[in-house]
Design a protein around this motif. Sequence first.
Motif, PDB file in Angstrom:
ATOM      1  N   GLY A  46       0.814  -1.216   0.000  1.00 49.64           N
ATOM      2  CA  GLY A  46       0.000   0.000   0.000  1.00 49.64           C
ATOM      3  C   GLY A  46       0.843   1.258   0.000  1.00 49.64           C
ATOM      4  O   GLY A  46       0.542   2.213  -0.731  1.00 49.64           O
ATOM      5  N   GLY A  50       0.971   3.795  -3.005  1.00 49.46           N
ATOM      6  CA  GLY A  50       0.591   5.169  -2.679  1.00 49.46           C
ATOM      7  C   GLY A  50       1.611   6.179  -3.159  1.00 49.46           C
ATOM      8  O   GLY A  50       1.244   7.250  -3.667  1.00 49.46           O
ATOM      9  N   THR A  62      -5.161   9.879  -5.067  1.00 51.57           N
ATOM     10  CA  THR A  62      -4.368   9.021  -4.189  1.00 51.57           C
ATOM     11  C   THR A  62      -5.183   8.617  -2.967  1.00 51.57           C
ATOM     12  O   THR A  62      -5.177   7.452  -2.563  1.00 51.57           O
ATOM     13  N   THR A  66      -6.292   4.849  -2.087  1.00 50.21           N
ATOM     14  CA  THR A  66      -5.929   4.300  -0.774  1.00 50.21           C
ATOM     15  C   THR A  66      -7.172   3.764  -0.071  1.00 50.21           C
ATOM     16  O   THR A  66      -7.153   2.680   0.522  1.00 50.21           O
ATOM     17  N   TYR A  69      -8.173   0.507  -1.683  1.00 44.12           N
ATOM     18  CA  TYR A  69      -7.259  -0.573  -1.270  1.00 44.12           C
ATOM     19  C   TYR A  69      -7.588  -1.057   0.139  1.00 44.12           C
ATOM     20  O   TYR A  69      -7.748  -2.257   0.378  1.00 44.12           O
ATOM     21  N   SER A 100      -6.986   0.886  -9.809  1.00 39.71           N
ATOM     22  CA  SER A 100      -5.642   1.433  -9.819  1.00 39.71           C
ATOM     23  C   SER A 100      -5.155   1.664 -11.244  1.00 39.71           C
ATOM     24  O   SER A 100      -4.557   2.698 -11.553  1.00 39.71           O
TER      25      SER A 100
END
Length: 107
Positions: A46, A50, A62, A66, A69, A100
């Motif tokens: 991660g 990131g 972003t 995040t 995820y 992503s």
Amino acid sequence: MGMIDIKKPQHVSTATVVALGLVGGWTTAKETGVRPLGGAILAAAGVWAGRSWLAKTDVPTTAALTGIYLGAFGVSHPLAKKIGAWPSVVAVTAATAGASYALADSK
């Protein structure tokens, strides 16, 4: 011994990194029986993703990636009770890697 060259964040395939983080974290926890070790792999992937999301996109994207995820990790647990652990991991990984790619890697 030479210097180690780390790939520039803009050149990292974050879809691949998040897939490895989710599948690798789950597999590591399952096979070792050490859940924190799986969590460490999930966290490391991660952070790596990131850094690349931020280099490729912007702060809101972003933050969204995040959240996706981390959300995938959270959703995988109740989903596993309905469809099984492995299908759950595959489903959330596909969704996360797809997001992503669409929001960062394809730019």
